[in-house]
Design a protein around this motif. Structure first.
Motif, PDB file in Angstrom:
ATOM      1  N   UNK A  18      38.288  51.283  38.239  1.00 61.05           N
ATOM      2  CA  UNK A  18      38.045  52.575  38.878  1.00 61.05           C
ATOM      3  C   UNK A  18      38.190  53.669  37.819  1.00 61.05           C
ATOM      4  N   UNK A  19      37.497  54.765  38.042  1.00 63.82           N
ATOM      5  CA  UNK A  19      37.613  55.899  37.135  1.00 63.82           C
ATOM      6  C   UNK A  19      38.701  56.835  37.647  1.00 63.82           C
ATOM      7  N   UNK A  38      47.128  48.796  43.808  1.00 60.26           N
ATOM      8  CA  UNK A  38      46.105  48.355  44.779  1.00 60.26           C
ATOM      9  C   UNK A  38      44.961  49.338  44.941  1.00 60.26           C
ATOM     10  N   UNK A  39      45.082  50.512  44.348  1.00 62.33           N
ATOM     11  CA  UNK A  39      43.929  51.416  44.417  1.00 62.33           C
ATOM     12  C   UNK A  39      42.724  50.767  43.728  1.00 62.33           C
ATOM     13  N   UNK A  40      43.007  49.820  42.805  1.00 58.45           N
ATOM     14  CA  UNK A  40      41.907  49.114  42.148  1.00 58.45           C
ATOM     15  C   UNK A  40      41.863  47.684  42.684  1.00 58.45           C
ATOM     16  N   UNK A  41      40.761  47.279  43.305  1.00 54.74           N
ATOM     17  CA  UNK A  41      40.669  45.887  43.785  1.00 54.74           C
ATOM     18  C   UNK A  41      40.742  44.921  42.601  1.00 54.74           C
ATOM     19  N   UNK A  42      41.285  43.741  42.837  1.00 54.05           N
ATOM     20  CA  UNK A  42      41.452  42.762  41.774  1.00 54.05           C
ATOM     21  C   UNK A  42      40.098  42.428  41.130  1.00 54.05           C
ATOM     22  N   UNK A  43      40.089  42.458  39.813  1.00 51.53           N
ATOM     23  CA  UNK A  43      38.862  42.102  39.094  1.00 51.53           C
ATOM     24  C   UNK A  43      37.883  43.257  38.957  1.00 51.53           C
ATOM     25  N   UNK A  44      38.264  44.442  39.422  1.00 52.11           N
ATOM     26  CA  UNK A  44      37.358  45.591  39.318  1.00 52.11           C
ATOM     27  C   UNK A  44      37.996  46.710  38.494  1.00 52.11           C
ATOM     28  N   UNK A  86      34.501  41.131  42.911  1.00 51.80           N
ATOM     29  CA  UNK A  86      34.350  41.397  41.475  1.00 51.80           C
ATOM     30  C   UNK A  86      33.281  40.499  40.853  1.00 51.80           C
ATOM     31  N   UNK A 132      37.597  47.604  51.062  1.00 51.21           N
ATOM     32  CA  UNK A 132      38.729  48.079  50.283  1.00 51.21           C
ATOM     33  C   UNK A 132      38.792  49.596  50.380  1.00 51.21           C
ATOM     34  N   UNK A 133      40.010  50.155  50.314  1.00 50.39           N
ATOM     35  CA  UNK A 133      40.184  51.600  50.508  1.00 50.39           C
ATOM     36  C   UNK A 133      39.386  52.438  49.509  1.00 50.39           C
ATOM     37  N   UNK A 148      49.529  53.554  43.266  1.00 49.73           N
ATOM     38  CA  UNK A 148      49.684  52.108  43.443  1.00 49.73           C
ATOM     39  C   UNK A 148      48.545  51.314  42.788  1.00 49.73           C
ATOM     40  N   UNK A 160      42.425  42.998  35.828  1.00 53.43           N
ATOM     41  CA  UNK A 160      41.725  41.727  35.688  1.00 53.43           C
ATOM     42  C   UNK A 160      42.395  40.647  36.535  1.00 53.43           C
TER      43      UNK A 160
END
Lengths: 803, 107
Positions: B24-25, B16-22, A540, A791-792, B14, B38
């Motif tokens: 997704x649409x 976790x589909x979004x990495x920490x700090x990022x 990030x 990452x997936x 879930x 965040x």
């Protein structure tokens, strides 16, 4: 509770907002205030629009009052709401949406609108006015599609617009109806000199031409003049002066002439209604420059709040500076206004573009201009503004003696006006300097000097240098990134001392835990330069390009540029590129300036597959890293080649690929002094000469052009690689975030760089060589992530909601 | 307890589909929503496209309650939707929460 008088202000331009500020400064709780503004946002500095158009300033830099400002000051801002009428009997303002706002005191600050001279076809597409932020955006956008532009109007604003347009790569013609440029300010002689200077910058100037018709089918294609001549133009900007917005006053029965008539207290013919700014006519004059309008705002605030009920505005003398890059022009009063008994002093040097003229009336400066050389503009403006007696020696006025400092800032009296927009005197600035405000931006923040037209910024700098030794005291200027209050050397020391290896660790330890997204990339770059393979990568902290290893485009697709070492490819490689472009629907296939092939319009979800098909490493065309090494054909085929630049370019690219820097780094290698690879305008370039290679650093050929400085001459390609790597690591450790090598080399100085990197004066060369070797060893091709994403959803496009 | 079946709330799967700090649409019905996780553990959701030039906000830099559009660096407050450098624009925000490891957004 005490009754609070209701003040309504119609108009939220610079003068409306200035009036509010002056009222708040005098008596904060005096009024309950409502402001109507036609434009749908807060207030911005209209004078700086030409800077927005030419790209010198961004839109957000010109905002002076955001909606939050109104909120904090308990002012109701009705942005985007037009007032349709004033009911004087009931003392209410009626808005377009039907709502009514009662007032005890009303201020009309509706400003002005551009004047469009009568001509046919002014409604065609491609015809613009130059007045609002929205105009500016549209002009800049439209210019991208255009080749030839015409600006109708050769006044102050028209010339600024023309110069702004020229920065967009358009051929610009200025069409003026009067016999010469800037008729309001200059005489024919001065205008002639100015015309020469502007033509030298590539502008075409047509004077004495009345435009009668804009021709074209729907879209404008050209101009037709009264004399039957025509001019091709695929866009037209009209800048022919202003007309006061006084209709609303006329309709409710106030006295209106060319503007809304006001007395010396800015009062209209209705004693509870006031007018201020470009919509007002004072003693027969409608002012269109900011300084007099701000004076009006101050008098109005005195009168409205009752702090100085007898305050009077008695008219202004007009001083202006043309804000056109590369042209210095100060104009005082009207140069053409010369009476029989006036004393006229002038100097003309057309070849140098210099023209100076002063009109002295009764021992005082009545009008004047300094064109091409305006070193003593400060003292002239001061004499003019204070109506002071001019010194006996007229030549001193025109030619300040550089050595003695006459005409310099130190010679100005304390009451001299430095910023005429905000009426800031030297004395006020000196006390701000004493209080430690020692940069142009902090002086501006506390005195407002330099925040109007910006013309006095050089004077502010001079003042700082003369009185504060030019020491920067705004510590934030020195911070490496905005979110961590440390300079780069301090930051590096703390990072090393505390062993901070990730961006989140830096925020935690050095920024009180406050994460700043704008600082992440700069920190990541620095940490990587310090720790190499030990750096703890947090995804990030990377910009999107560095998360997906491709360059995001305006339509949210990506561009894919495989590495073609030294620009040397093969039929087989080209076939793979062509197949991949077809298979993944590349919207454009483009040969880049760095001798590679760019596949544009690739979808995020297709990135891993296209890399697989290409079977080539990443070209890093998306990141602040070593991009490419452009080469010429070298000795293998070229009849003139002195050194094998192609082979060297390939070695350079292989060695330094992917290494990150404070900004992108472009390289080149030329095989002989003909320099076909343009190595001397690259961040680092090498040129083969008899007996070896010359290494240049700090060249640039982008938004600015700078010839690189010769760092050294070496004998072998190995030595080239060594000295290049040394400079690279030094730049990684000392360059400011987003500072290209051109600015870096200029800031540090080539002398110091030679002594440190070639003569090893600091004994750090061995360490630099080792560090860059670690960086080279730590390199991994990011496109390897095609097969093993971190990452997936790393390469996922849009995700479906429910699964 | 809110479930994907509670009216107005939609499950996004879930966290976790979004990495920490990022970010997704996500496509919910016919609208795009940018959802962010965040580093302080909070989640936020706003309209997916920047009002300035349609930049994909989910691909922006995130932190300290802000997102920076990847195209032209417009900054927005993730909680209020306010644009921090151009008062002429703002974002639509959505209620979003993480519950039992699942993300839920209210539309």
């Amino acid at each position: 509770m005490q009754y609070q008088e209701r003040l309504v202000v119609i108009g939220n331009g610079m003068v409306g907002a200035k009036t509010l500020e002056e009222i708040l400064a005098r008596d904060r709780g005096r009024f309950s205030i409502t402001v109507f503004g036609e434009e749908p946002h807060g207030c911005y500095n209209r004078i700086l629009l030409s800077n927005v158009l030419n790209g010198a300033q961004s839109e957000d830099e010109v905002f002076t009052h955001t909606p939050a400002w109104y909120h904090q000051n308990d002012i109701t801002l009705r942005a985007g709401v037009r007032v349709s009428s004033i009911d004087r009997e009931r003392k209410v303002v009626v808005a377009e949406d039907g709502t009514e706002e009662p007032f005890d005191k009303l201020v009309i600050a509706t400003g002005s609108r551009p004047f469009v001279p009568p001509m046919e076809g002014a409604d065609k597409a491609g015809v613009f006015l130059f007045r609002t932020l929205a105009d500016c955006r549209e002009i800049a956008g439209y210019a991208k599609e255009c080749r030839k532009a015409a600006v109708i109007g050769g006044g102050l604003l028209g010339l600024e617009a023309a110069r702004g347009l020229a920065t967009h790569g358009v051929e610009v013609s200025v069409v003026e109806v009067a016999p010469h440029l800037m008729v309001q300010q200059l005489d024919a002689e001065g205008a002639g000199v100015l015309q020469g200077v502007l033509e030298g910058m590539g502008l075409r100037i047509l004077t004495g031409r009345a435009t009668t018709r804009l021709v074209g089918n729907g879209r404008v294609q050209g101009l037709e003049f009264r004399d039957g001549e025509t001019l091709d133009a695929d866009m037209v900007v009209i800048s022919c002066g202003i007309r006061a917005n006084s209709e609303i006053a006329r309709e409710c029965g106030l006295e209106v002439d060319r503007g809304i008539k006001v007395d010396d207290q800015m009062r209209t013919s209705d004693e509870s209604i006031f007018a201020v700014g470009e919509c007002a006519q004072h003693r027969g004059v409608v002012y269109g420059l900011v300084a007099p309008l701000y004076e009006q705002a101050q008098v109005l605030a005195d009168v409205l709040t009752g702090i100085s009920p007898h305050s009077l505005y008695l008219g202004s003398k007009l001083a202006t500076k043309l804000k056109v890059m590369g042209v210095e022009l100060l104009s005082l009063g009207r140069l053409s206004d010369v009476a029989e008994d006036d004393e006229v002093v002038s100097y003309l040097e057309p070849r140098a573009g210099v023209y100076k003229k002063l009109v002295v009336r009764g021992g005082k400066l009545h009008a004047g201009c300094l064109l091409g050389e305006s070193r003593n503009s400060g003292s002239l403006m001061d004499l003019f503004a204070r109506d002071a007696d001019v010194p006996d020696s007229r030549s001193v006025l025109l030619f300040p003696r550089q050595e003695s400092g006459a005409g310099g800032i130190e010679d100005l009296p304390n009451e001299a006006l430095i910023c005429s927009c905000h009426q800031v005197t030297k004395k006020k600035l000196l006390s701000a300097l004493d209080a430690g405000r020692c940069s142009v931006s902090t002086l501006g923040a506390c005195t407002k000097a330099g925040t109007g037209c910006g013309g006095c910024k050089p004077l502010l700098q001079e003042l700082i240098e003369a009185y504060a030794g030019g020491t920067p005291s705004d510590p934030a200027d020195d911070w490496y990134v905005p979110g961590v209050p440390l300079s780069k050397p301090e930051l590096m020391e703390e990072i090393r001392r505390r062993g901070l290896k990730s961006v989140s660790a830096v925020f935690r330890e050095l920024a009180g835990g406050a994460e700043d997204p704008a600082s992440k990339m700069g920190l990541a770059s620095l940490l990587k330069a310090i720790w190499h393979e030990e750096y703890e990568d947090e995804r990030d902290a990377r910009f999107i390009n560095d998360r997906v290893h491709a360059n995001i485009q305006k339509d949210a697709t990506y561009s894919v540029v495989p590495r073609i070492f030294g620009g040397v490819t093969s039929p087989e490689e080209l076939r793979r590129i062509a197949d991949a472009a077809e298979k993944f629907g590349a919207k454009m296939v483009k040969i880049t300036g760095g001798q590679r092939i760019d596949l544009l319009g690739i979808r995020r979800e297709d990135l891993p597959a296209i890399w697989d098909d290409l079977g080539m490493p990443s070209g890093h065309a998306y990141t602040k890293a070593m991009r490419t090494c452009k080469t010429c054909v070298g000795t293998e085929f070229c009849r003139y080649g002195v050194g094998d630049s192609t082979a060297l370019g390939i070695r350079i690219e292989r060695r330094f690929q992917g290494i990150e820097f404070p900004h992108k780094v472009k390289l080149a290698a030329s095989g002989c002094p003909r320099n076909c690879a343009e190595a001397t305008v690259k961040d680092i370039g090498v040129v083969a000469v008899d007996g070896g290679w010359e290494v240049y650093i700090g060249g640039a050929a982008g938004s600015r052009v700078r010839a690189g400085d010769l760092l050294c001459k070496v004998e072998t390609p190995d030595e080239v690689l060594r000295v290049m790597g040394r400079f690279m690591q030094y730049y990684r450790e000392h360059g400011k975030w987003m500072e290209r090598t051109a600015a870096f080399v200029e800031r540090v100085g080539i002398g110091l760089l030679r002594s440190v990197l070639v003569d090893d004066s600091e004994g750090i060369c061995d360490r630099l060589d080792e560090e860059i070797q670690r960086a080279v060893d730590a390199y991994v091709d990011p496109w390897d992530e095609a097969g093993k994403p971190y990452h997936q959803t790393q390469f996922a496009g849009e995700l479906e909601a429910a699964r | 307890m809110t479930t994907p079946e509670t009216p107005g709330w939609v499950g996004l799967g879930p966290a976790e589909r979004i990495p920490l700090g990022e970010g997704r649409t996500f496509v919910v019905g016919d609208q795009g929503i940018a959802v962010f996780r965040q580093r302080d553990g909070s989640v936020a959701a706003v309209q997916s496209r920047c009002p300035h030039a349609s930049g994909p906000l989910a691909e922006g830099m995130v932190g300290g309650g802000m997102v920076i559009c990847p195209l032209h660096s417009y900054r927005f407050d993730l909680n209020t939707g306010e644009c921090l450098n151009d008062p002429t624009v703002c974002l639509r925000t959505f209620e979003v929460r993480e519950q039992g490891g699942e993300l839920l957004v209210r539309v």
